[in-house]
Design a protein around this motif. Structure first.
Motif, PDB file in Angstrom:
ATOM      1  N   ASP A 163     -65.135   7.376 -30.205  1.00 34.46           N
ATOM      2  CA  ASP A 163     -64.883   8.623 -30.916  1.00 34.46           C
ATOM      3  C   ASP A 163     -65.188   8.419 -32.395  1.00 34.46           C
ATOM      4  N   ILE A 164     -65.988   9.333 -32.959  1.00 35.77           N
ATOM      5  CA  ILE A 164     -66.374   9.222 -34.362  1.00 35.77           C
ATOM      6  C   ILE A 164     -66.193  10.567 -35.054  1.00 35.77           C
ATOM      7  N   GLU A 165     -66.333  10.548 -36.364  1.00 34.29           N
ATOM      8  CA  GLU A 165     -66.251  11.783 -37.123  1.00 34.29           C
ATOM      9  C   GLU A 165     -67.455  11.888 -38.041  1.00 34.29           C
ATOM     10  N   THR A 166     -68.248  12.914 -37.871  1.00 35.41           N
ATOM     11  CA  THR A 166     -69.386  13.179 -38.756  1.00 35.41           C
ATOM     12  C   THR A 166     -68.866  13.916 -39.998  1.00 35.41           C
ATOM     13  N   PRO A 167     -69.711  14.178 -40.988  1.00 35.95           N
ATOM     14  CA  PRO A 167     -69.244  14.978 -42.129  1.00 35.95           C
ATOM     15  C   PRO A 167     -68.771  16.380 -41.741  1.00 35.95           C
ATOM     16  N   LEU A 168     -69.108  16.821 -40.522  1.00 35.17           N
ATOM     17  CA  LEU A 168     -68.774  18.191 -40.117  1.00 35.17           C
ATOM     18  C   LEU A 168     -67.752  18.294 -38.990  1.00 35.17           C
ATOM     19  N   LYS A 216     -65.566  16.063 -35.441  1.00 33.77           N
ATOM     20  CA  LYS A 216     -65.346  14.918 -34.574  1.00 33.77           C
ATOM     21  C   LYS A 216     -66.266  15.041 -33.363  1.00 33.77           C
ATOM     22  N   THR A 217     -66.758  13.911 -32.901  1.00 30.20           N
ATOM     23  CA  THR A 217     -67.643  13.933 -31.735  1.00 30.20           C
ATOM     24  C   THR A 217     -67.568  12.590 -31.033  1.00 30.20           C
ATOM     25  N   GLY A 236     -69.586   9.212 -29.683  1.00 37.18           N
ATOM     26  CA  GLY A 236     -70.788   8.409 -29.874  1.00 37.18           C
ATOM     27  C   GLY A 236     -70.841   7.258 -28.897  1.00 37.18           C
TER      28      GLY A 236
END
Length: 207
Positions: A52-57, A59-60, A62
């Motif tokens: 689980d990751i968080e992009t600048p926009l 959570k998604t 990976g």
């Protein structure tokens, strides 16, 4: 399984390496470039796990490689492939196996072996530009199995039918990746048409 790496850039770079007048520096540069293309094919079926990751926009979900990767060049020619593979897999660990060929028996003689501590349960990639008789490859596989890796695969630039058969007869579970299956071995165990002595050509140790 034998996997032949096919791509126009692979073919053109391999041709440049085959030419006997290609200078050592150009040969070493070209094998590095070729190995970069090989890395993609050799690793395309490595297992991944979700993270689980968080992009600048938002959570998604990976992916990350499921296991450690250990690159094992067979000294010394295999060193010519290491940096290209490692540039694509910077987290890869590196072990070394030193083998030389008895020119009378064509059998490998071990003189060095050093592996990273995390090789157990890792995915191991043996690196050697030439798979000729297959004897050195088999010796490396046998040695590596003592460290209990999860998998072993072989990456070579040029191979001979006899060598491929030798490895497959020893262990059918070993995946072999090669850019070319050449015609044959000559009377002293060199691949024809081949590249000549890859170690000498990479490091400029032959006049």
């Amino acid at each position: 399984m034998i996997n032949i790496i096919k791509h126009p850039l692979v073919s053109s770079k391999l041709t440049k390496m085959r030419i006997k007048d290609t200078p050592s520096a150009e040969f070493a540069k070209t094998i590095h470039e070729l190995a970069s293309f090989m890395t993609y094919e050799v690793t395309k079926d490595l297992e991944t796990s979700f993270i689980d990751i968080e992009t600048p926009l938002a959570k998604t979900r990976g992916f990350k490689l499921k296991r450690d990767i250990v690159l094992v060049p067979i000294l010394r020619a295999g060193l010519g492939l290491v940096e290209a593979f490692r540039s694509m897999i910077p987290e890869a660990l590196v072990g070394h196996i030193g083998l030389y060929r008895n020119e009378k028996t064509l059998e490998p003689v071990e003189y060095y072996c050093k592996m990273p501590e995390r090789i157990k349960n890792a995915d191991v990639i043996i690196l050697d530009p030439m798979l000729a008789t297959g004897n050195s490859t088999n010796a490396a596989i046998k040695l590596l199995k003592k460290f209990e890796p999860k998998s072993i695969r072989v990456a070579c630039v040029v191979s001979a039918p006899a060598g491929l058969e030798t490895v497959q007869n020893y262990d059918k579970n070993i995946d072999i990746y090669t850019c070319s299956i050449d015609e044959k071995l000559n009377e002293v165990g060199y691949i024809v048409p081949g590249l000549g002595d890859a170690g000498d050509r990479i490091f400029g140790t032959k006049e």
